[in-house]
Structures are given as C-alpha cells and as structure tokens.
Design an enzyme around this catalytic site. Structure first.
Site, PDB file in Angstrom:
ATOM      1  CG  HIS A  21      -0.281   0.021   2.542  1.00 38.12           C
ATOM      2  ND1 HIS A  21       0.341   1.123   3.070  1.00 38.12           N
ATOM      3  CD2 HIS A  21      -0.148  -0.973   3.480  1.00 38.12           C
ATOM      4  CE1 HIS A  21       0.827   0.845   4.263  1.00 38.12           C
ATOM      5  NE2 HIS A  21       0.555  -0.436   4.538  1.00 38.12           N
TER       6      HIS A  21
ATOM      7  CB  CYS B 242       1.969  -3.231   5.281  1.00 41.04           C
ATOM      8  SG  CYS B 242       0.403  -3.895   5.886  1.00 41.04           S
TER       9      CYS B 242
END
Length: 547
Positions: free
Chosen positions: A110, A138
C-alpha cells in the site's frame, strides 16, 4: 409434515451453498484462464521490490521494474499469492493507505499512510523513511508504485519475500524526500495533486565577467530544488566550458532533473576579458654542444616553455631563428606573439666545444722506498697533488680528474689522468711513477710541440736527463736510450738503467713534433723542386757541353 419455518431455513441454506459453489467455480475458472505477467520479489533486508516478467521460455527471469519500499520486523518471509485489492484501505492505527494489494493475512502492499481517507493528509515523515524498515509488517510504497502493482498485477500474482544483502538486479532506486507538512505524495497521479503544476528550480545563476586567467567556480552560489522543494543542488549538470586563458564569451547551461523526471535549465554567458600582460619565454639559456649536435628547431626548443600569465602556451607558437655566426657559434632568437597581441623575445648563444680540457701539474715522479711501499691509495693521493684542470666552457675542478694506476714492471706504475668536459671532450695523459732502488733517473717528461724539423736523436733526448746512484754520484753514462718513431710527428723514447739483481728499470715518455708551419711547408716544397735527380743533372751537363 415439515413446519414452514424449517422449510424456509432449509431454502436459505441451500441457496447459500449454491452461491458459494458458484463463486468457487467462478474463481477456479477465472484462475485457470488468468495470465500472470509478473512475479514480485520483495527484498526485506534491503527494502527493495523487484518485478520480473517472463522470458521466451515463459519463466520469470527478466527484471522489469524496481521500487524502493519500507518493510517491517513482522513482514513474513515466504511465497504467497495476492487474494484481494482495495482502492483505499483502513490500516492499523486508524490510518489509511491507497492502492492496497493484500499479500497474505494482514500484510499488504500500500502507499505510505494517510491520516484520513484523503489524499491531502499524507504523513511526510513516514514518506521520508522509504528505503528503511518502518512498517508494522506491510510493504509501503509511493502512490505511483503502489498504483502500478494495483493496476498491472492481477489477483493470484505470486509474491516472494526474502532477505539478501544484494538489493537486486536493478539496484535500489533513490526516493524523493518531502518537506515537513507536505500533504500530497508528488507521485500521486490525481488531477488534484498540486505537484502536477510544479517543476524543479535553479537559482543563483547569472552572467559573469572575469579577468583573463582568473579561476571561476560555476557552481558558487547556485542552488537547485526538486519538485517537492528539497535540495538537489548535487544533481546539477553543466554543459559548456570556460577557457579562462582565452578571451571571449562562453555559453554555460545548467540542467537539473529530479526523481519525478522533471527538469529545469538556465543558461548564462561568461565573458573572459583580454590579458594585459605580455607572454614570457622560459628556459632560454646559452648552451655548449659537441660538434655532432645538430642545431635545429627541435634542439632550440629543448627545455623551452612559453607562458601567458599562468597558462602554458604551445611551443608551436614560438618562432625560432637560427643564425650560424661561425663554425663554432650559433645565435638563436625566440619570438612569440600571444593572442592579446603582446610579444616576447629571447636570444641565446650556442657554442660548439671541440677542445678537450687542459690538465697541468702532471709530472713523472721518482718514488722513495717509503712512498713505494705505502700502497696504491697513498700513491694515488700523491699523484693528485698539484694537478689542476681548466676548460674553455665547463667549470671543472681537480676533483673532476680521474686518476688510475697500472703496474709497469716490478718498480713502477703508469699513472693515467683523465678529465672530460660537459660535452664529452676528454683529455688523457699518462706518466710513470718509478721507484729506483739503485740508480735514479731525473729530468724525464713529455716533450710537446717540438719544431717540426727537429731531428730526434739520442743526444737530443738526453738533454737535461741525468742518472745518479745511491751515493748521489752521477752515472748518466749508464743510461740506455731506445727511440721508436710512432708516426710522422710522434716518438716514444724509453730510458733504461740497471736495477737490482741484473734487472732493468725503464721509463718511457713522448717527444711530439709540432705541425708544419706555412713557412716550413713552403720551404720544403722549394727544396723538393730544386733538388733534381742525378740523371737530370747529367743531362743538363751534357746539354751545356753541346753548346
């Protein structure tokens, strides 16, 4: 009979099973038909994402793109297939990410996170951490990189997360930095992104005028900023050069390109004023050469250099005029006109040295018993006493004379003196140092430049020569003389006296006749013409009788 409520529940359950089966069949069918053009590898240790595409064999071996990212301690190693995507995704900590692609469980690709689901609320501080481990697990990317994965890598794309010191075949891309308070990601393709209308900038450049030979720093005071406003002065490229030793106008172009691929450029003119000082020619000096040296331009320019202030000029610009004044003297004139029209001139004299050095004080010596027994080193030191050397051009001293000793029989050394000048002309002279145990010879030396018509006889060579015995009584009558003519003008004369045990001690010296004078040559020619052969005389006599 089944109650109505149970029939309804059964119907709902069957409907859900059918729906799930339909979805599963659809997913399996879609997966079978979907092509996966890319394979994604995440180097957790180096925080680099490398995207590979297929080669001709259909294997993912061709590196295609590389992104700098931020992973975290909890980023799992392994091989996964992407199961879902989200345009905006709520992340841990009540923050948001754009263009999210799930890797496994709660781990996603992301963008750097936003405080709100709003593209103007980016965390600039977190953005500036790209390239380092900074996430909760992430894989953070710029908006542009996250969007590329979102748009180009279908669900089911393989993602491999690994550790390596090697960032990958495409290296680790540099990332743009943001100023504090920046709310937009400069790479965000949104039409509302204010960075769409911004470009890098260059400041501090302006036209310059400098004096001839003055150093100029073209980057002094110059600064460049990226699209995001960060300093990228170090990325400035300069086209064009300034020759500070050549008057004129020079165009200089400054260009800078930031990580968004956007550029800025500026061009200035640098004016170099003309030089006011004249040129100089260095290295010109009087020289002495031997007779074999060719005096030409190449010789004349040896060691010669021309300058205009601190700039070294080409020797091609120096004009050389060589004038032969005599067989042994040349005059060389150097002239130069510089680009500022100023002139320089130097003159040197070259002398041809054909004469060897002159040594004086060299004598035949009679050694005492003590001197004879003192050894070669002491005798060499004795040989140097009183000997001097001079030369027409070279500065020579007694230390420049080489002295060597060579045994000559049982009681003598031939002592040879040699001296060379700077061009190699060499003088050499040998004498004899002799130890006379019984009878000593005196008055022996080299005789030079004897008048040409002198007759070299025993009586002549014995003039001034005397022999004395150990009681200091004269015994010259014991001297034996041997005269050998070496050539037309040189005679070698050897004097011999008795030595111990019926031995003979010899001393040799040279008697050298001078060259004929013009008067002697003419006299010799006249005598030759007037001395007719006997036959001619008789003929003349006969002729007179006939009359």
């Amino acid at each position: 009979m089944i109650p109505a409520r149970f029939r309804l529940r059964k119907t709902i359950i069957l409907s859900m099973v059918c729906l799930l089966a339909s979805i599963l069949v659809s997913f399996l069918t879609t997966s079978a038909k979907t092509e996966y053009p890319y394979y994604i590898k995440v180097n957790k240790q180096q925080n680099v994402v490398t995207v590979y595409k297929k080669d001709k064999k259909g294997e993912y071996t061709v590196p295609y793109k590389a992104f700098t990212c931020s992973t975290g301690v909890d980023t799992p190693l392994g091989v996964y297939k992407t199961p879902a995507k989200y345009r905006w995704k709520l992340l841990m900590g009540d923050v948001w990410g754009q263009y999210s692609t799930r890797i496994v469980r709660g781990i996603l690709f992301h963008s750097v996170w936003y405080y709100q689901m709003d593209a103007t609320t980016l965390s600039a501080a977190q953005y500036n951490k790209l390239g380092t481990a900074a996430s909760h697990g992430c894989v953070r990317l710029t908006v542009a990189d996250a969007k590329w994965l979102y748009d180009n890598c279908p669900l089911g794309t393989t993602v491999e997360i690994y550790n390596s010191k090697d960032p990958g075949p495409l290296g680790k891309p540099e990332t743009m930095k943001l100023l504090p308070g920046t709310g937009w990601d400069p790479t965000d393709p949104s039409k509302d992104n204010p960075f769409n209308h911004k470009t890098p900038s260059i400041s501090g450049v302006s036209n310059k005028t400098i004096d001839w030979g003055t150093q100029v720093n073209l980057l002094s005071g110059v600064k460049a900023l990226s699209t995001s406003g960060t300093d990228i002065t170090g990325k400035i490229q300069i086209e064009g050069t300034v020759d500070i030793h050549t008057a004129g106008k020079y165009s200089v172009k400054y260009t800078v390109t930031d990580l968004l691929g956007r550029s800025a450029e500026k061009t200035i003119t640098v004016t170099v004023n003309n030089m006011k000082e004249p040129p100089v020619i260095k290295g010109v000096s009087d020289r002495v050469i031997d007779s074999d040296t060719v005096v030409d331009r190449a010789f004349a320019l040896q060691g010669v250099t021309a300058y205009l202030s601190s700039k070294k000029l080409s020797n091609k610009d120096i004009k050389v005029a060589i004038k032969k004044e005599s067989d042994t003297v040349y005059t060389i004139t150097y002239t130069l006109t510089a680009q500022n029209k100023k002139k320089a001139k130097e003159v040197a004299t070259v002398s041809v040295d054909t004469t060897a050095p002159v040594m004086t004080g060299i004598e035949f010596k009679s050694l005492t018993k003590k001197q004879w027994e003192s050894g070669k080193e002491a005798i060499t030191a004795l040989a140097r006493k009183g000997v001097k050397v001079t030369d027409d051009y070279s500065k020579l001293a007694a230390k420049d004379i080489k002295v060597s000793l060579k045994a000559n029989g049982e009681y003598a050394y031939i002592v040879t003196y040699k001296a060379s000048d700077q061009v190699g002309n060499t003088a050499s002279e040998s004498v004899q140092f002799t130890y006379f145990p019984d009878i000593k010879l005196e008055g022996i030396y080299h005789h030079m430049n004897i008048p040409y018509h002198t007759e070299i006889t025993e009586a002549y060579v014995m003039q001034g020569v005397m022999a004395v015995n150990s009681n200091n009584e004269e015994c010259t009558d014991l001297v034996k003389v041997i005269i050998k003519q070496v050539d037309e003008r040189l005679y070698k004369v050897t004097y011999q006296v008795p030595g111990p045990n019926d031995s003979v001690i010899s001393v040799s010296c040279n008697f050298s006749l001078a060259e004929k004078t013009e008067e002697e040559s003419e006299k010799g020619a006249t005598e030759h013409n007037t001395e007719a052969p006997d036959g001619n005389q008789e003929q003349e006599g006969d002729s007179s009788k006939t009359e």
